[in-house]
Write a protein that holds these residues in place. Structure first.
Motif, PDB file in Angstrom:
ATOM      1  N   LEU A 258      62.010  35.091 109.470  1.00 15.00           N
ATOM      2  CA  LEU A 258      60.534  34.564 108.990  1.00 15.00           C
ATOM      3  C   LEU A 258      60.763  34.077 107.478  1.00 15.00           C
ATOM      4  CD1 LEU A 258      57.460  36.376 110.625  1.00 15.00           C
ATOM      5  CD2 LEU A 258      58.354  34.495 110.944  1.00 15.00           C
ATOM      6  N   ARG A 259      61.252  35.142 106.859  1.00 17.69           N
ATOM      7  CA  ARG A 259      61.479  35.391 105.247  1.00 17.69           C
ATOM      8  C   ARG A 259      62.328  33.776 104.962  1.00 17.69           C
ATOM      9  NH1 ARG A 259      63.296  39.850 104.290  1.00 17.69           N
ATOM     10  NH2 ARG A 259      65.379  39.555 104.167  1.00 17.69           N
ATOM     11  N   ALA A 260      63.838  33.784 106.040  1.00 21.50           N
ATOM     12  CA  ALA A 260      64.812  33.035 105.861  1.00 21.50           C
ATOM     13  C   ALA A 260      63.726  31.501 105.947  1.00 21.50           C
ATOM     14  CB  ALA A 260      65.793  32.598 106.967  1.00 21.50           C
ATOM     15  N   ALA A 261      63.235  31.327 107.400  1.00 23.54           N
ATOM     16  CA  ALA A 261      62.045  29.687 107.828  1.00 23.54           C
ATOM     17  C   ALA A 261      61.179  29.708 106.693  1.00 23.54           C
ATOM     18  CB  ALA A 261      61.142  30.216 109.305  1.00 23.54           C
ATOM     19  N   ASP A 262      60.689  31.304 106.627  1.00 20.98           N
ATOM     20  CA  ASP A 262      59.635  30.640 105.204  1.00 20.98           C
ATOM     21  C   ASP A 262      60.267  30.089 104.021  1.00 20.98           C
ATOM     22  OD1 ASP A 262      56.466  30.776 103.822  1.00 20.98           O
ATOM     23  OD2 ASP A 262      57.696  31.940 102.921  1.00 20.98           O
ATOM     24  N   ARG A 263      61.290  30.167 103.326  1.00 21.53           N
ATOM     25  CA  ARG A 263      62.076  29.735 102.394  1.00 21.53           C
ATOM     26  C   ARG A 263      62.422  28.343 103.042  1.00 21.53           C
ATOM     27  NH1 ARG A 263      65.172  34.784 101.109  1.00 21.53           N
ATOM     28  NH2 ARG A 263      63.958  36.011  99.563  1.00 21.53           N
ATOM     29  N   ALA A 264      62.741  27.390 103.930  1.00 26.37           N
ATOM     30  CA  ALA A 264      63.587  26.829 104.166  1.00 26.37           C
ATOM     31  C   ALA A 264      61.917  25.632 104.367  1.00 26.37           C
ATOM     32  CB  ALA A 264      63.197  26.652 105.349  1.00 26.37           C
ATOM     33  N   MET A 265      60.529  26.693 104.646  1.00 24.15           N
ATOM     34  CA  MET A 265      59.270  25.677 105.301  1.00 24.15           C
ATOM     35  C   MET A 265      58.749  25.138 103.318  1.00 24.15           C
ATOM     36  SD  MET A 265      55.735  25.921 104.339  1.00 24.15           S
ATOM     37  CE  MET A 265      55.885  27.586 104.295  1.00 24.15           C
TER      38      MET A 265
END
Length: 364
Positions: free
Chosen positions: A335-342
């Motif tokens: 989720l942290r990785a997806a959040d940064r991409a978001m």
């Protein structure tokens, strides 16, 4: 869509009723309870020696040995066994029957054990094991009333015991059903977002962790997590109020559930953040098709209760690392990785999708 109220994965034929290892617990109780009964009848035999009491004490000692053996077997076996459970359930009631036959009237104080076995079978393992225990107990009662002298001379007592066993089993069966239904309802509530009816963060975490634990995470079996943040949702809340905002979230959830594949999981993390867990995707192109479907849903969502709305999505996409990869991660890292991409997608303007990169998994 994989709903939060999907049936739990069943790895065993009976309900474990919340115990970590009910077979071990039951085997331990055989030893300790059997030893207590052996001590009581051993003391009685010391002060009131008779052939029946001596024979009954030997049968109880046999049961304690059987309990110790079953505990040893269960301790060495890591996986539960339906066959083993069936054999031990029958053995419990059968050895009790031998004790009742050996002791006659002297063994009558042990009748509670028959009902204790029924309760233990139903509460630990469910209706099927309860039926096995009940059937064995009824056969024991029939055999006692047919061949054992004391029970044959007191046939009404045998009939009353058989009817009591049957009535107790029926009542326990109903109780097990109700408890099972209550537990399933609680499980659904614990894993469901109350506003949208989608999976919540807790349910999503379980599904993500299972997906990452799978040995085959590449090729057609890959799984992607798409973190969705609704652009323009705050303006809808500020303009029309939270009630309309909630209706917007509900409408989006319903439309998204209709649009996504049945194999995909949809969850709401909270606020205006949603997650689509896309299973069986080949590559980034397949993930982008899923993302395009999400953008299309929001593109068609132009009004809520006849109030015009303009909402889009910034999506951070992330292919889940599998168990065979060298990079270790959990849902928090994903989720942290997806959040940064978001957030990178948000910086590019509304309605964008950006993939997470390896550096997004690192703690900064």
């Amino acid at each position: 869509m994989e709903q939060a109220h999907q049936p739990a994965r069943r790895t065993y034929a009976f309900a474990w009723s919340g115990h970590r290892n009910p077979e071990r617990e039951q085997a331990t109780l055989r030893v300790w309870m059997g030893a207590a009964v052996l001590l009581a009848y051993g003391t009685f035999a010391w002060f009131h020696p008779s052939h029946d009491v001596a024979l009954l004490t030997r049968v109880i000692a046999l049961y304690v040995c059987y309990g110790a053996f079953s505990l040893l077997v269960v301790s060495r076996m890591s996986a539960p066994s339906v066959a083993r459970l069936t054999v031990t359930t029958i053995a419990d009631q059968s050895i009790l029957g031998l004790a009742l036959a050996a002791g006659g009237a002297t063994a009558l104080p042990m009748l509670w054990v028959m009902f204790w076995f029924l309760i233990g079978s139903g509460c630990r393992y469910g209706k099927q094991t309860l039926a096995v225990s009940c059937s064995t107990a009824l056969i024991v009662v029939l055999a006692l009333g047919t061949w054992q002298p004391w029970w044959r001379a007191n046939l009404p007592a045998a009939i009353g015991l058989g009817l009591s066993v049957l009535a107790a089993s029926v009542y326990l069966s109903v109780l097990v059903d109700r408890l099972g239904s209550a537990n399933r309802d609680l499980a659904r509530q614990a894993s469901t977002d109350p506003l949208t009816g989608l999976s919540n963060r807790y349910a999503l975490e379980n599904i993500v962790n299972r997906a990452m634990a799978a040995p085959a995470a590449g090729g057609d079996n890959a799984t992607a997590l798409l973190l969705i943040d609704l652009d323009g949702f705050k303006e809808v809340n500020d303009t029309y109020g939270h009630a309309v905002g909630d209706m917007l979230l509900q409408s989006f959830a319903q439309q998204l559930a209709r649009r996504m594949r049945k194999s995909d999981t949809i969850a709401r993390l909270g606020g205006d953040e949603f997650v689509v867990l896309a299973h069986q995707v080949r590559d980034r192109a397949a993930v982008l098709l899923v993302a395009d479907g999400i953008h299309s849903v929001l593109g068609a969502l132009t009004s809520v209760q006849e109030r015009p709305v303009s909402v889009s999505a910034s999506i951070g996409a992330c292919l889940l690392p599998g168990a065979t990869t060298t990079r270790q991660a959990d849902m928090t890292a994903v989720l942290r990785a997806a959040d940064r991409a978001m957030y990178r997608a948000k910086s590019l303007g509304q309605g964008k999708t950006v993939f997470a990169e390896p550096r997004d998994f690192e703690l900064h």
